[in-house]
Write a protein that holds these residues in place. Structure first.
Motif, mmCIF file in Angstrom:
data_model
loop_
_atom_site.group_PDB
_atom_site.id
_atom_site.type_symbol
_atom_site.label_atom_id
_atom_site.label_comp_id
_atom_site.label_asym_id
_atom_site.label_seq_id
_atom_site.Cartn_x
_atom_site.Cartn_y
_atom_site.Cartn_z
ATOM 1 N N ILE A 1 -35.348 -112.453 3.386
ATOM 2 C CA ILE A 1 -36.759 -112.326 3.034
ATOM 3 C C ILE A 1 -36.939 -112.672 1.555
ATOM 4 O O ILE A 1 -36.141 -112.274 0.720
ATOM 5 C CB ILE A 1 -37.260 -110.895 3.324
ATOM 6 C CG1 ILE A 1 -37.026 -110.526 4.792
ATOM 7 C CG2 ILE A 1 -38.695 -110.716 2.917
ATOM 8 C CD1 ILE A 1 -37.786 -111.357 5.802
ATOM 9 N N GLY A 2 -38.025 -113.356 1.229
ATOM 10 C CA GLY A 2 -38.255 -113.843 -0.124
ATOM 11 C C GLY A 2 -38.609 -112.791 -1.156
ATOM 12 O O GLY A 2 -38.413 -113.011 -2.339
ATOM 13 N N GLY B 1 -29.490 -100.824 3.766
ATOM 14 C CA GLY B 1 -29.981 -101.847 2.848
ATOM 15 C C GLY B 1 -28.800 -102.553 2.213
ATOM 16 O O GLY B 1 -27.972 -101.916 1.546
ATOM 17 N N THR B 2 -28.703 -103.855 2.399
ATOM 18 C CA THR B 2 -27.524 -104.572 1.946
ATOM 19 C C THR B 2 -27.858 -105.988 1.473
ATOM 20 O O THR B 2 -28.867 -106.566 1.860
ATOM 21 C CB THR B 2 -26.460 -104.638 3.073
ATOM 22 O OG1 THR B 2 -25.274 -105.234 2.554
ATOM 23 C CG2 THR B 2 -26.955 -105.412 4.268
ATOM 24 N N ASN B 3 -26.974 -106.509 0.614
ATOM 25 C CA ASN B 3 -27.008 -107.906 0.186
ATOM 26 C C ASN B 3 -28.353 -108.321 -0.408
ATOM 27 O O ASN B 3 -28.815 -109.434 -0.207
ATOM 28 C CB ASN B 3 -26.634 -108.828 1.358
ATOM 29 C CG ASN B 3 -26.249 -110.209 0.885
ATOM 30 O OD1 ASN B 3 -25.636 -110.373 -0.166
ATOM 31 N ND2 ASN B 3 -26.628 -111.224 1.634
ATOM 32 N N ASN C 1 -36.363 -114.918 7.503
ATOM 33 C CA ASN C 1 -36.610 -116.245 6.943
ATOM 34 C C ASN C 1 -38.041 -116.437 6.455
ATOM 35 O O ASN C 1 -38.617 -117.513 6.614
ATOM 36 C CB ASN C 1 -36.239 -117.342 7.948
ATOM 37 C CG ASN C 1 -34.789 -117.244 8.384
ATOM 38 O OD1 ASN C 1 -33.919 -116.861 7.607
ATOM 39 N ND2 ASN C 1 -34.527 -117.560 9.632
ATOM 40 N N TYR C 2 -38.643 -115.400 5.844
ATOM 41 C CA TYR C 2 -39.968 -115.533 5.230
ATOM 42 C C TYR C 2 -39.820 -115.674 3.722
ATOM 43 O O TYR C 2 -38.956 -115.049 3.111
ATOM 44 C CB TYR C 2 -40.843 -114.311 5.547
ATOM 45 C CG TYR C 2 -41.262 -114.279 6.993
ATOM 46 C CD1 TYR C 2 -42.289 -115.094 7.446
ATOM 47 C CD2 TYR C 2 -40.613 -113.455 7.890
ATOM 48 C CE1 TYR C 2 -42.667 -115.089 8.773
ATOM 49 C CE2 TYR C 2 -40.982 -113.438 9.227
ATOM 50 C CZ TYR C 2 -42.012 -114.258 9.656
ATOM 51 O OH TYR C 2 -42.382 -114.258 10.971
ATOM 52 N N THR C 3 -40.674 -116.480 3.110
ATOM 53 C CA THR C 3 -40.617 -116.641 1.652
ATOM 54 C C THR C 3 -41.322 -115.496 0.934
ATOM 55 O O THR C 3 -41.094 -115.270 -0.243
ATOM 56 C CB THR C 3 -41.258 -117.974 1.216
ATOM 57 O OG1 THR C 3 -42.604 -118.014 1.692
ATOM 58 C CG2 THR C 3 -40.473 -119.153 1.765
ATOM 59 N N TYR D 1 -32.578 -101.910 9.527
ATOM 60 C CA TYR D 1 -31.626 -102.711 8.767
ATOM 61 C C TYR D 1 -32.413 -103.745 7.983
ATOM 62 O O TYR D 1 -33.257 -104.451 8.543
ATOM 63 C CB TYR D 1 -30.651 -103.432 9.710
ATOM 64 C CG TYR D 1 -29.741 -104.405 8.996
ATOM 65 C CD1 TYR D 1 -28.501 -103.991 8.522
ATOM 66 C CD2 TYR D 1 -30.138 -105.717 8.776
ATOM 67 C CE1 TYR D 1 -27.672 -104.877 7.854
ATOM 68 C CE2 TYR D 1 -29.313 -106.612 8.103
ATOM 69 C CZ TYR D 1 -28.084 -106.185 7.650
ATOM 70 O OH TYR D 1 -27.266 -107.052 6.980
ATOM 71 N N ALA D 2 -32.157 -103.817 6.668
ATOM 72 C CA ALA D 2 -32.795 -104.847 5.848
ATOM 73 C C ALA D 2 -31.746 -105.421 4.899
ATOM 74 O O ALA D 2 -31.007 -104.681 4.243
ATOM 75 C CB ALA D 2 -33.979 -104.275 5.076
ATOM 76 N N GLY D 3 -31.713 -106.748 4.815
ATOM 77 C CA GLY D 3 -30.737 -107.382 3.946
ATOM 78 C C GLY D 3 -31.152 -108.773 3.531
ATOM 79 O O GLY D 3 -32.024 -109.395 4.135
ATOM 80 N N ALA D 4 -30.515 -109.241 2.460
ATOM 81 C CA ALA D 4 -30.735 -110.576 1.908
ATOM 82 C C ALA D 4 -32.182 -110.787 1.483
ATOM 83 O O ALA D 4 -32.804 -111.795 1.777
ATOM 84 C CB ALA D 4 -30.288 -111.656 2.883
ATOM 85 N N SER D 5 -32.711 -109.784 0.749
ATOM 86 C CA SER D 5 -34.057 -109.904 0.173
ATOM 87 C C SER D 5 -33.946 -110.246 -1.306
ATOM 88 O O SER D 5 -33.087 -109.715 -2.002
ATOM 89 C CB SER D 5 -34.817 -108.580 0.316
ATOM 90 O OG SER D 5 -35.005 -108.275 1.677
ATOM 91 N N ASP D 6 -34.843 -111.103 -1.775
ATOM 92 C CA ASP D 6 -34.803 -111.513 -3.182
ATOM 93 C C ASP D 6 -35.152 -110.383 -4.146
ATOM 94 O O ASP D 6 -34.835 -110.457 -5.321
ATOM 95 C CB ASP D 6 -35.778 -112.664 -3.445
ATOM 96 C CG ASP D 6 -35.259 -113.996 -2.912
ATOM 97 O OD1 ASP D 6 -34.214 -113.999 -2.244
ATOM 98 O OD2 ASP D 6 -35.912 -115.010 -3.170
#
Length: 191
Positions: free
Chosen positions: A49-50, A94-96, A18-20, A68-73
């Motif tokens: 992550i933003g 790495g996903t999403n 939840n970091y921008t 695991y890393a995911g949902a990064s802009d």
């Protein structure tokens, strides 16, 4: 989230979310001729992550494993502006994200035994003149599972990447890359 400006720092067993901006970053200062020498991320999770989830820039001799890393802009993992990078990504997911892995001007990076799925694009080593040390002249992508990178609804900072939606691996302006023994399936545009 966390920014590291020192040599030889390992980060283990950490969750950033939840970091921008960026999640976990190692960065030197190219303008002052300082490169990070030695880094490691093990058992790290970066989510929502933003910009970049786990990020090494102006850094060499590093390893990212069991992460695991995911949902990064932008991308779940990024290694950039290093020659040679001597970077290893091993057993990462790495996903999403817009890109599962991005490596701008990252000569000497190895990605092995990892999984990239449900991104806009899976794995993208590339060369750009907006960063130093172009071109990317040697990424090794071996023994990975790169699948189902067709997600048009990921967080996205850059609409330009939409032209590659549905691609497993894109080698953009690179030379001397090795891509072998990967399972690359169900990417609707190209493997």
């Amino acid at each position: 989230g966390v920014i590291v400006f020192s040599n030889g720092v390992a980060v283990e067993n950490l969750t950033v979310r939840n970091y921008t901006g960026n999640g976990l970053v190692w960065t030197g200062d190219y303008g002052n001729d300082f490169l990070i020498d030695g880094y490691r991320a093990s058992y790290v999770t970066a989510h929502n992550i933003g910009v970049y989830g786990i990020y090494a820039f102006n850094a060499e001799n590093g390893q990212i494993d069991n992460a695991y890393a995911g949902a990064s802009d932008d991308s779940s993992y990024y290694v950039g502006q290093c020659n040679p990078c001597n970077a290893l990504l091993y057993n990462v997911v790495g996903t999403n994200s817009q890109l599962g892995y991005s490596g701008t001007n990252s000569t000497g990076t190895t990605i092995v035994a990892s999984e990239f799925y449900d991104n806009m694009i899976g794995v993208v080593p590339n060369s750009q003149d907006g960063e130093e040390l172009a071109p990317n002249a040697g990424t090794t992508i071996v023994g990975n599972y790169i699948h189902d990178n067709n997600n048009r609804f990921v967080p996205s900072r850059n609409s330009g990447f939409r032209t590659g939606v549905g691609s497993g691996v894109i080698l953009a302006g690179t030379t001397n890359n090795l891509v072998e023994r990967n399972l690359i399936v169900d990417n609707e545009r190209a493997g």
